[in-house]
Design a protein around this motif. Structure first.
Motif, PDB file in Angstrom:
ATOM      1  N   PHE A 185       0.814  -1.214   0.000  1.00 55.74           N
ATOM      2  CA  PHE A 185       0.000   0.000   0.000  1.00 55.74           C
ATOM      3  C   PHE A 185       0.854   1.275   0.000  1.00 55.74           C
TER       4      PHE A 185
ATOM      5  N   PHE B 287      -9.410   0.091   3.094  1.00 52.43           N
ATOM      6  CA  PHE B 287      -8.535   0.234   4.253  1.00 52.43           C
ATOM      7  C   PHE B 287      -8.589   1.673   4.786  1.00 52.43           C
ATOM      8  N   LEU B 288      -8.618   2.638   3.873  1.00 51.48           N
ATOM      9  CA  LEU B 288      -8.621   4.042   4.289  1.00 51.48           C
ATOM     10  C   LEU B 288      -9.991   4.507   4.781  1.00 51.48           C
ATOM     11  N   THR B 289     -11.066   3.970   4.208  1.00 54.49           N
ATOM     12  CA  THR B 289     -12.404   4.455   4.593  1.00 54.49           C
ATOM     13  C   THR B 289     -12.885   3.837   5.902  1.00 54.49           C
TER      14      THR B 289
ATOM     15  N   PHE C  15      -7.047  -1.092  -0.786  1.00 54.37           N
ATOM     16  CA  PHE C  15      -6.445   0.123  -0.232  1.00 54.37           C
ATOM     17  C   PHE C  15      -7.525   1.165   0.099  1.00 54.37           C
ATOM     18  N   ALA C  16      -8.468   1.358  -0.821  1.00 49.64           N
ATOM     19  CA  ALA C  16      -9.540   2.334  -0.589  1.00 49.64           C
ATOM     20  C   ALA C  16     -10.389   1.931   0.608  1.00 49.64           C
TER      21      ALA C  16
ATOM     22  N   ARG D  70      -9.421  13.091  -3.228  1.00 45.55           N
ATOM     23  CA  ARG D  70      -9.333  11.986  -2.271  1.00 45.55           C
ATOM     24  C   ARG D  70     -10.730  11.452  -1.963  1.00 45.55           C
TER      25      ARG D  70
ATOM     26  N   LEU E  51     -12.022   7.615  -2.628  1.00 43.32           N
ATOM     27  CA  LEU E  51     -12.492   6.753  -1.550  1.00 43.32           C
ATOM     28  C   LEU E  51     -13.935   6.315  -1.769  1.00 43.32           C
TER      29      LEU E  51
ATOM     30  N   LEU F  56      -0.206   5.023  -0.963  1.00 40.73           N
ATOM     31  CA  LEU F  56      -0.326   6.106   0.021  1.00 40.73           C
ATOM     32  C   LEU F  56       0.345   7.385  -0.470  1.00 40.73           C
TER      33      LEU F  56
ATOM     34  N   TYR G  89      -1.925   8.819  -3.030  1.00 37.20           N
ATOM     35  CA  TYR G  89      -3.167   9.287  -2.407  1.00 37.20           C
ATOM     36  C   TYR G  89      -2.968  10.625  -1.707  1.00 37.20           C
ATOM     37  N   TYR G  90      -1.907  10.743  -0.893  1.00 35.30           N
ATOM     38  CA  TYR G  90      -1.704  11.979  -0.140  1.00 35.30           C
ATOM     39  C   TYR G  90      -1.259  13.146  -1.023  1.00 35.30           C
TER      40      TYR G  90
END
Length: 879
Positions: A323, A420-422, A417-418, A338, A342, A327, A330-331
């Motif tokens: 990931f 994981f972030l949400t 990954f998406a 973003r 997501l 990342l 994404y950042y």
């Protein structure tokens, strides 16, 4: 907390609108007092929320959280990294296994498997080989199927591919497999099953049995990340994909990161950094592609060094180290982007995401608001392009007509990954009737997609998710048997997106009516009720949804009327209403000045006149884009059509004109001729279809106004005895002519070649314009020779029952091949029983000619005849 602030602002705007609608006849100072009280109430609520936010320590210090775009991303084309060859050895071995011929008789169907972890390039390698010319030539049938679905869906996908995309509604797997066996019989085929998962592997032997009817040399190619899938298959040739070599990784990285050409000096400076970065990606193809896409936007050495030295590389994510490149990418995205990325986690893995639908869902959540701009649709297109160029979306499907991306997918790793972030804020639920519904334990869910894989009722636990902002309900291999819409409207009052489309099935009509309580969804922006065939009308209370931006009603075939107060939906951008039974458009439509999509406008004459708006209402809808169908256009006069001012609608690219009439009394064929002459053609029109035209001729002035037209269809133009001068259209690429019962001959007039043009050709005078004297338009000075149908690629004639002759009074010696349909590559003639011959001399090389149910043509051009020899240079198919 921020969601609550959004909701309070929504409530203020809606209350102001409601107050203004209800007090139009009240003295103005009373209205002013009412609005002041409303603003005071909402201000108090916002103050309390702000104090709570301050005390929680959650107030963001990131300026990006304002939703503004904090940096400008250059908009560039999506790089197709699937075309770069980074696995030469594996590719050559795979080709050899697919194409090699064995001297021994084939007793079992050869299976080749490509095995590797997610992101290792299995699908890319398979697709590269699948599209090679040698493979296309070797196999008469090539089938590509995504196999991470239930077995019935995979089997149906195979069948649909064999039937050239014709959909199948069969539900029994045995029946589908029998059909597959029938269509595959005698064909050497290549079947690719991409991303096979063990959970959907129970039907393997049945599928293998159905494929035995294929001919010698057929192959099955399987990609999977699970070795136990290969073991279950038995005898298979396996190609294992590990990570890339360093040089292969560098080749892939260069393709993406150096999309813009750089000087040799700059390249040498960046190469050392780039090679260190890809080592951190562990030579995994997806990671290399993502980090390369990320660095493509970094134009100097300092920015590249920042990526190399980023603290993100030092994060410890247990088994999720892959990931880290994601990342970094994404950042680097602006805050609004973003959120858009997501949101895609709402869809299941391997889901085909429709781009236009995704943009509307983004818009409904307020993600596309950029200060100083109000073109949210265009912003959505730009955001989509940005995510695609960052390799966060992939596997694009494009429109064959204009090349636009219409669908895409998220790679499995990107999807993980998406999610994981949400932290489950975006959630997709598969309902199979056996497992416990996991919603109770997920308090964080804001956006939910429910997919039914078996026959089951709507999960009652959803009614309790009162903070839900998106709800999308889809049929998978199963269907929903019931839903309490009143309870849903009472409880889920924070919804901004609600999609209940396509809920009909063979046993239940789940949604028959829409309760009046829908007015409680005052935050709703996106409503999709398409393909619910029993909805006959919509409640007037729907028009209280002040914030509604998109309403989709396509193929609600029983829907006869729209709410009479439709004109109150002043924020509506999209009204998708094709395939309904609407008899008129309600008065007030002209007030929907934000409207960009209106699929159909129905002209009414008669009993509905007091409730219906006139065609002139289109005058105020100058933001219309895409396509528009006008039905019953034969009901109005030339002057009324002119008042619609279609010529001012610059973004309208497709027009469908149906000239049927409600009443025939007093009408003449001349009325239709006048109607088209009065029509102001949109200046950028690319597609035109005309139905039920009753005129005897089509005005040459009208034809000449179609300079940018690329596709045209004429259907049921029952009084035309001669085709118009369509050969003069300079941009026309596709032409379809159907159901012209009086047409008997096609000749020079169709090409735009008349006697005066031929005379000038004989005299050696070259006409330099695509307009002849017969059009009544003054000619320009001679420049280039006239070419009839200079860009036409596809030509189709269907159901021309009186058509007998297709003959030109020119010859190849006086009018060369390259000046008559020089780019034609597809010609279809169907159900023309009296047509005896074709213009053999003008059928171009490599033409695909399809003849369907034309007995005289079939007899003339059958194998072994002299006439067949005359057209031996074309690919002829009988059907």
């Amino acid at each position: 907390m921020l969601f609550d602030i959004d909701d309070e602002l929504d409530e203020l705007n809606t209350a102001i609108w409601n107050a203004s609608m209800r007090t139009r006849k009240v003295r103005s100072y009373l209205l002013t007092c009412r609005l002041l009280f409303l603003r005071r109430d909402v201000a108090l609520k916002l103050k309390n929320l702000s104090q709570t936010l301050d005390g929680s320590g959650l107030k963001s210090s990131d300026p990006a959280d304002t939703g503004d775009i904090e940096q400008e991303r250059p908009m560039i084309s999506v790089v197709d990294s699937s075309q770069v060859i980074v696995r030469d050895g594996e590719k050559n071995r795979l080709l050899n296994l697919l194409l090699c011929e064995s001297s021994e008789k084939q007793t079992t169907l050869p299976i080749i498997s490509i095995v590797g972890m997610d992101g290792s390039g299995k699908t890319t390698l398979s697709r590269q080989v699948f599209d090679i010319d040698a493979v296309k030539t070797h196999f008469s049938k090539r089938i590509w199927v995504s196999a991470s679905y239930p077995e019935i869906r995979i089997a149906r996908a195979i069948l649909e591919s064999l039937k050239d995309g014709v959909s199948s509604d069969l539900v029994e797997i045995d029946t589908v497999l029998q059909q597959i066996s029938h269509y595959i019989q005698g064909n050497r085929f290549l079947l690719v099953l991409d991303d096979v998962r063990s959970r959907y592997f129970n039907y393997w032997q049945q599928l293998m049995y159905s494929l035995k009817s294929g001919s010698e040399g057929s192959r099955i190619l399987v990609t999977t990340c699970e070795e136990n899938v290969v073991n279950k298959m038995g005898n298979t040739r396996m190609i294992s994909l590990g990570t890339l070599s360093e040089e292969a990784s560098w080749s892939l990285f260069c393709l993406v990161a150096f999309y813009w050409r750089r000087s040799d000096e700059e390249f040498q400076e960046l190469e050392h950094i780039g090679r260190q970065v890809i080592r951190k990606c562990k030579n995994l193809p997806l990671a290399v592609k993502v980090i390369g896409s990320h660095l493509r936007f970094k134009r100097n050495i300092g920015e590249w060094l920042n990526v190399l030295k980023s603290k993100i590389w030092e994060l410890k994510l247990a088994d999720k180290e892959h990931f880290l490149p994601l990342l970094l990418s994404y950042y680097d995205l602006p805050s609004a982007l973003r959120k858009c990325f997501l949101y895609c986690a709402i869809f299941p893995k391997n889901y085909e995401i429709e781009k236009d639908r995704l943009i509307k869902l983004w818009m409904a959540q307020g993600y596309l608001k950029v200060e100083g701009r109000d073109d949210m649709e265009l912003i959505g297109e730009e955001f989509f392009e940005s995510l695609a160029s960052c390799s966060l979306l992939h596997d694009f499907q494009k429109n064959e007509f204009d090349g636009r991306i219409i669908r895409c997918k998220m790679h499995n790793i990107v999807h993980d990954f998406a999610q994981f972030l949400t932290i489950n804020e975006c959630f997709n639920l598969e309902v199979n009737g056996f497992e416990m519904c996991p919603l109770e334990s997920n308090e964080n869910i804001k956006h939910l997609m429910i997919k039914f894989e078996t026959e089951c009722k709507f999960p009652t636990s959803v009614y309790n998710r009162k903070r839900l902002r998106s709800l999308v309900v889809e049929r998978g291999e199963g269907f929903m048997t019931g839903i309490n819409l009143s309870a849903l409207f009472d409880n889920l009052t924070c919804l901004r997106s609600l999609d209940l489309s396509n809920q009909d099935n063979g046993f239940y009509n789940v949604i028959k009516r829409v309760p009046r309580g829908i007015r409680k969804l005052l935050h709703l922006r996106y409503l999709n009720l398409s393909r619910n065939s029993k909805i006959a009308e919509l409640p007037e209370s729907l028009c209280d949804l002040y914030n509604l931006e998109t309403m989709e009603l396509s193929w609600c075939i029983s829907l006869k009327r729209l709410p009479q107060r439709m004109g109150q939906l002043i924020n509506l951008w999209h009204l998708v209403n094709d395939g309904t039974s609407l008899s008129y458009m309600p008065k007030g439509i002209e007030r929907l000045t934000c409207l960009q999509t209106l699929n159909e406008f129905i002209v009414s004459v008669g009993s509905d006149d007091d409730k219906a708006c006139k065609l002139e209402c289109l005058k105020s809808l100058n933001h219309l884009r895409g396509s528009l169908k006008i039905k019953k256009l034969g009901n109005v006069s030339k002057d009324e059509i002119n008042k619609a001012e279609l010529g001012k609608k610059e973004n309208l690219l497709a027009l469908y004109l149906s000239l049927e009439k409600d009443r025939e009394k007093g009408s003449t064929n001349k009325d239709d001729e006048d109607a088209l002459e009065g029509l102001q053609v949109p200046p950028n029109l690319e597609r035109l279809e005309i139905f039920y035209y009753r005129g005897n001729t089509l005005s040459s002035i009208f034809i000449m106004s179609l300079a940018k037209l690329r596709s045209m269809s004429l259907d049921r133009c029952i009084n035309l005895e001669q085709l118009p001068r369509l050969g003069e259209l300079p941009s026309l690429e596709s032409l379809t002519v159907r159901n012209m019962r009086r047409l008997e001959k096609v000749g020079n007039e169709f090409l735009g070649i008349d006697e005066s043009r031929l005379l000038r050709e004989d005299e050696g005078k070259v006409l330099g314009t695509d307009r002849s004297r017969s059009s009544g338009i003054e000619e320009s000075k001679p420049s280039k020779p006239f070419v009839a149908f200079p860009r036409l690629k596809s030509l189709e004639f269907q159901k021309m029952k009186g058509w007998k002759e297709w003959k030109y009074s020119v010859t190849t010696s006086t009018w060369p091949h390259d000046r008559l349909m020089p780019h034609l590559c597809s010609l279809t003639i169907g159900f023309c029983p009296k047509l005896e011959t074709l213009p053999d001399d003008y059928l171009p090389q490599l033409l695909d000619l399809k003849i369907i149910s034309c007995p005289k043509l079939e007899e003339r051009y059958k194998e072994g005849t002299a006439e067949r020899g005359n057209i031996s240079h074309v690919h002829l198919y009988f059907s």
